[in-house]
Design an enzyme around this catalytic site. Structure first.
Site, PDB file in Angstrom:
ATOM      1  N   LYS A 161     -67.540  80.089  63.656  1.00  0.00           N
ATOM      2  CA  LYS A 161     -68.624  80.515  64.540  1.00  0.00           C
ATOM      3  C   LYS A 161     -68.660  79.638  65.793  1.00  0.00           C
ATOM      4  O   LYS A 161     -68.001  78.583  65.854  1.00  0.00           O
ATOM      5  CB  LYS A 161     -69.948  80.443  63.764  1.00  0.00           C
ATOM      6  CG  LYS A 161     -70.002  81.396  62.559  1.00  0.00           C
ATOM      7  CD  LYS A 161     -71.305  81.221  61.779  1.00  0.00           C
ATOM      8  CE  LYS A 161     -71.373  82.147  60.574  1.00  0.00           C
ATOM      9  NZ  LYS A 161     -72.655  81.978  59.813  1.00  0.00           N
ATOM     10  N   TYR A 181     -73.167  92.121  60.688  1.00  0.00           N
ATOM     11  CA  TYR A 181     -74.321  91.613  59.930  1.00  0.00           C
ATOM     12  C   TYR A 181     -75.333  92.710  59.588  1.00  0.00           C
ATOM     13  O   TYR A 181     -76.503  92.405  59.340  1.00  0.00           O
ATOM     14  CB  TYR A 181     -74.998  90.484  60.705  1.00  0.00           C
ATOM     15  CG  TYR A 181     -74.269  89.146  60.592  1.00  0.00           C
ATOM     16  CD1 TYR A 181     -73.962  88.595  59.345  1.00  0.00           C
ATOM     17  CD2 TYR A 181     -73.906  88.427  61.728  1.00  0.00           C
ATOM     18  CE1 TYR A 181     -73.298  87.370  59.236  1.00  0.00           C
ATOM     19  CE2 TYR A 181     -73.254  87.195  61.625  1.00  0.00           C
ATOM     20  CZ  TYR A 181     -72.959  86.673  60.370  1.00  0.00           C
ATOM     21  OH  TYR A 181     -72.317  85.461  60.259  1.00  0.00           O
ATOM     22  N   ASN A 237     -74.231  77.049  60.551  1.00  0.00           N
ATOM     23  CA  ASN A 237     -73.439  76.725  59.356  1.00  0.00           C
ATOM     24  C   ASN A 237     -71.940  76.966  59.544  1.00  0.00           C
ATOM     25  O   ASN A 237     -71.192  77.075  58.568  1.00  0.00           O
ATOM     26  CB  ASN A 237     -74.007  77.419  58.112  1.00  0.00           C
ATOM     27  CG  ASN A 237     -73.899  78.922  58.172  1.00  0.00           C
ATOM     28  OD1 ASN A 237     -73.403  79.470  59.153  1.00  0.00           O
ATOM     29  ND2 ASN A 237     -74.366  79.585  57.142  1.00  0.00           N
ATOM     30  N   HIS A 278     -68.079  81.796  58.672  1.00  0.00           N
ATOM     31  CA  HIS A 278     -68.360  82.981  57.853  1.00  0.00           C
ATOM     32  C   HIS A 278     -67.154  83.279  56.984  1.00  0.00           C
ATOM     33  O   HIS A 278     -66.018  83.100  57.421  1.00  0.00           O
ATOM     34  CB  HIS A 278     -68.623  84.208  58.749  1.00  0.00           C
ATOM     35  CG  HIS A 278     -68.581  85.494  57.985  1.00  0.00           C
ATOM     36  ND1 HIS A 278     -69.671  85.979  57.294  1.00  0.00           N
ATOM     37  CD2 HIS A 278     -67.557  86.361  57.733  1.00  0.00           C
ATOM     38  CE1 HIS A 278     -69.323  87.103  56.666  1.00  0.00           C
ATOM     39  NE2 HIS A 278     -68.045  87.361  56.921  1.00  0.00           N
ATOM     40  N   GLU A 298     -64.764  94.086  56.874  1.00  0.00           N
ATOM     41  CA  GLU A 298     -64.762  93.086  57.950  1.00  0.00           C
ATOM     42  C   GLU A 298     -63.374  92.925  58.576  1.00  0.00           C
ATOM     43  O   GLU A 298     -63.265  92.759  59.791  1.00  0.00           O
ATOM     44  CB  GLU A 298     -65.283  91.749  57.398  1.00  0.00           C
ATOM     45  CG  GLU A 298     -66.761  91.837  57.035  1.00  0.00           C
ATOM     46  CD  GLU A 298     -67.285  90.628  56.259  1.00  0.00           C
ATOM     47  OE1 GLU A 298     -66.515  89.679  56.017  1.00  0.00           O
ATOM     48  OE2 GLU A 298     -68.478  90.643  55.887  1.00  0.00           O
TER      49      GLU A 298
HETATM   50  P1  DAT Z   1     -73.241  83.775  53.987  1.00  0.00           P
HETATM   51  O1  DAT Z   1     -72.897  83.493  55.430  1.00  0.00           O
HETATM   52  O2  DAT Z   1     -73.127  82.541  53.140  1.00  0.00           O
HETATM   53  O3  DAT Z   1     -72.494  84.946  53.433  1.00  0.00           O
HETATM   54  P2  DAT Z   1     -75.566  85.508  54.157  1.00  0.00           P
HETATM   55  O4  DAT Z   1     -74.622  86.669  54.197  1.00  0.00           O
HETATM   56  O5  DAT Z   1     -76.675  85.567  53.186  1.00  0.00           O
HETATM   57  O6  DAT Z   1     -74.791  84.134  53.939  1.00  0.00           O
HETATM   58  O7  DAT Z   1     -76.218  85.333  55.601  1.00  0.00           O
HETATM   59  C1  DAT Z   1     -75.438  85.483  56.768  1.00  0.00           C
HETATM   60  C2  DAT Z   1     -75.804  84.382  57.735  1.00  0.00           C
HETATM   61  O8  DAT Z   1     -77.173  84.543  58.120  1.00  0.00           O
HETATM   62  C3  DAT Z   1     -75.734  82.978  57.155  1.00  0.00           C
HETATM   63  O9  DAT Z   1     -74.444  82.412  57.261  1.00  0.00           O
HETATM   64  C4  DAT Z   1     -76.738  82.237  57.982  1.00  0.00           C
HETATM   65  C5  DAT Z   1     -77.801  83.285  58.273  1.00  0.00           C
HETATM   66  N1  DAT Z   1     -78.917  83.206  57.339  1.00  0.00           N
HETATM   67  C6  DAT Z   1     -78.922  83.621  56.049  1.00  0.00           C
HETATM   68  N2  DAT Z   1     -80.111  83.413  55.467  1.00  0.00           N
HETATM   69  C7  DAT Z   1     -80.885  82.829  56.426  1.00  0.00           C
HETATM   70  C8  DAT Z   1     -82.224  82.362  56.470  1.00  0.00           C
HETATM   71  N3  DAT Z   1     -83.020  82.436  55.406  1.00  0.00           N
HETATM   72  N4  DAT Z   1     -82.670  81.829  57.627  1.00  0.00           N
HETATM   73  C9  DAT Z   1     -81.882  81.744  58.718  1.00  0.00           C
HETATM   74  N5  DAT Z   1     -80.601  82.164  58.747  1.00  0.00           N
HETATM   75  C10 DAT Z   1     -80.116  82.706  57.616  1.00  0.00           C
HETATM   76 MG    MG Z   2     -72.596  86.973  53.873  1.00  0.00          MG
END
Ligand code: DAT
Ligand code: MG
Length: 153
Positions: A12, A52, A115, A118, A129
């Site tokens: 990212k 997303y 973070n 991805h 994806e």
């Molecule tokens: P991952 O990236 O581990 O697959 P995810 O698909 O649940 O996690 O979420 C996608 C991204 O969205 C994640 O990398 C960071 C953001 N995100 C997820 N949950 C969040 C939250 N509660 N608050 C803020 N950002 C969040």
């Molecule tokens: Mg995810």
């Protein structure tokens, strides 16, 4: 024998700005995974929203889209046995503060909104994806000389 899988990884914009492209690719490559797609560029808002889409309507969705489109990202496809799960465990939990030490998110990150990386979370998302980011580009099929020291027959 484990199934050979392909998975999508995105470094990212924070990972790119912090100069961590090499570190992150090195960790994945050192595990033995083979790089079959690699690109750098700013992800368009339309692509970010599609990528997303599962989070649409959540409180963090708009800031997530702004973050991922805020500068160049590195997108890549990695291949190997059980690559989807292997990459997810190398990346670590979504929240860096809760990620296991030794994972990329724990070693380089602090907050969920920055973070760094991805990774596809399953076979269906990996297929979707990879098609979204590399749909037009033919991905090479190849083996490396080192593969016989990494992969069993
Ligand atoms: P991952 O990236 O581990 O697959 P995810 O698909 O649940 O996690 O979420 C996608 C991204 O969205 C994640 O990398 C960071 C953001 N995100 C997820 N949950 C969040 C939250 N509660 N608050 C803020 N950002 C969040
Ligand atoms: Mg995810």
């Amino acid at each position: 024998m484990a199934d050979t899988q392909r998975t999508l990884v995105i470094i990212k914009p924070d990972g790119v700005q912090r100069g961590l492209i090499g570190e992150i690719i090195t960790r994945l490559e050192r595990r033995g995974l083979r790089l079959v797609g690699l690109n750098i560029g700013v992800i368009s808002e339309a692509t970010a929203r599609k990528h997303y889409a599962e989070h649409e309507g959540k409180g963090f969705y708009n800031s997530l889209v702004s973050y991922i489109t805020s500068g160049p990202s590195v997108t890549m496809v990695l291949e190997g046995p059980d690559a989807i799960g292997v990459v997810r465990s190398t990346v670590g939990s979504t929240r860096p503060a809760e990620a296991a030490p030794g994972t990329i998110r724990a070693d380089y990150g602090l907050t969920v909104g920055r973070n760094l990386i991805h990774a596809s979370d399953g076979e269906a998302s990996a297929e979707r994806e990879v098609a979204l980011f590399f749909g037009d580009a033919p991905l090479p099929t190849y083996t490396r000389d080192i593969d016989r020291w990494i992969l069993e027959d």
